[in-house]
Design an enzyme around this catalytic site. Structure first.
Site, PDB file in Angstrom:
ATOM      1  N   LYS A 121      40.919  43.036  45.866  1.00  0.00           N
ATOM      2  CA  LYS A 121      41.200  43.255  44.443  1.00  0.00           C
ATOM      3  C   LYS A 121      40.704  44.638  44.042  1.00  0.00           C
ATOM      4  O   LYS A 121      39.786  45.197  44.634  1.00  0.00           O
ATOM      5  CB  LYS A 121      40.531  42.184  43.579  1.00  0.00           C
ATOM      6  N   ASP A 167      32.569  34.065  35.439  1.00  0.00           N
ATOM      7  CA  ASP A 167      32.275  34.543  34.086  1.00  0.00           C
ATOM      8  C   ASP A 167      33.495  34.303  33.193  1.00  0.00           C
ATOM      9  O   ASP A 167      33.684  33.219  32.654  1.00  0.00           O
ATOM     10  CB  ASP A 167      31.887  36.012  34.148  1.00  0.00           C
TER      11      ASP A 167
END
Length: 314
Positions: free
Chosen positions: A193, A223
């Site tokens: 990523k 998160d």
């Protein structure tokens, strides 16, 4: 041995003392009208081996300050030893200065605060980076949730299911490889990523063949869940039969629960290092496992001066 807790995760502390078959220490933890933290220990702790269970989760600053004030109160009350039990160690994501950027090393700041206020030991779960242990001048026991997560994977595994462990980024390969090894040397895939800015992740491509496989994403914390949802989407687009995520710390801030509910992820399994909010508890995609028994046993071994590492050996 005595166990106290602040306001960040009282249920976990209660579950721990229930396992240890002892009462929870009596303390008043609140705030003055202007928001200052107020703490009073309501029983004798002189000469005791005291543990404070207090993850520094949201509201992070309030919970962190509450922990500091409790340590100071116990130290001034003549406790023999004070161990800070921080299942989720906040401020750990800034643990270095990347490319000499003008940023703080917040993990070191918190380490210095805990040490200077008088904590004798630290017990935590799945630090964001293992080297944070070196920021402390006191003993640190960094225990792992992987045995609990691994047991759940085995219990929910279907006969003939072709498992594949997936790391959501290159930095998590060591954690994913360790889990894959314990799943009868399951295959490993890695998601590459690129992150253009904080809390925004763009999945580029997948290293490994996931077609027809039951994929298990492994990470230490979730998160906003943006990375996780994009990873699940990418895996399904590459032919994955199912995608589950096993993650230790459910930070779940902002639109995290909405992101998960609308994602391709089949299930998110987390632990109770951080309490789930009402929206997360209502989600059909989120399931929580308890670490109370493991933490209780670890605390008992620390108090009895016994080995902690043998808990995590085959």
């Amino acid at each position: 041995m005595m166990v106290f807790t602040g306001n960040s995760n009282p249920k976990l502390a209660q579950d721990i003392v229930n396992h240890l078959r002892m009462p929870l220490g009596k303390a008043v933890t609140g705030q003055f009208s202007d928001g200052e933290v107020m703490v009073e220990i309501m029983e004798n702790v002189r000469g005791k081996d005291v543990f404070i269970v207090q993850p520094t989760c949201k509201p992070t600053n309030d919970n962190l300050m509450e922990l500091m004030v409790m340590v100071d109160a116990l130290r001034r009350s003549s406790a023999a030893r004070v161990t800070a039990v921080i299942p989720y160690f906040g401020y750990a994501r800034q643990d270095r200065r990347p490319r000499s950027a003008r940023v703080p090393i917040t993990a070191k700041v918190v380490a210095d605060m805990l040490t200077n206020v008088g904590a004798d030991r630290l017990l935590t779960v799945d630090l964001h980076a293992d080297q944070i242990q070196g920021f402390f001048g006191i003993p640190v026991d960094n225990v792992y949730a992987s045995p609990i997560l691994l047991g759940d994977i085995w219990r929910n595994k279907n006969d003939g299911e072709d498992l594949m462990v997936v790391s959501p980024d290159v930095g998590g390969v060591v954690r994913a490889r360790a889990l894959a090894k314990r799943l009868d040397d399951a295959d490993l895939a890695i998601i590459d990523k690129r992150r253009p800015m904080a809390n925004v992740a763009q999945v580029m491509h997948i290293i490994g063949d996931v077609e027809g496989r039951s994929c298990i994403l492994v990470d230490d914390l979730v998160d906003t869940a943006g990375t996780l949802c994009q990873a699940a989407k990418a895996l399904k687009e590459h032919g994955a039969a199912s995608v589950k995520a096993y993650i230790t710390h459910p930070v779940l801030s902002g639109p995290a629960v909405d992101n998960l509910d609308n994602s391709e992820l089949d299930e998110l399994v987390v632990t109770d290092t951080i309490p789930l909010n009402e929206q997360a508890r209502a989600s059909t995609k989120i399931r929580q496992l308890s670490l109370a028994e493991m933490l209780g046993e670890t605390m008992l071994r620390i108090s009895n001066e016994e080995s902690v590492s043998t808990l995590f050996m085959d």
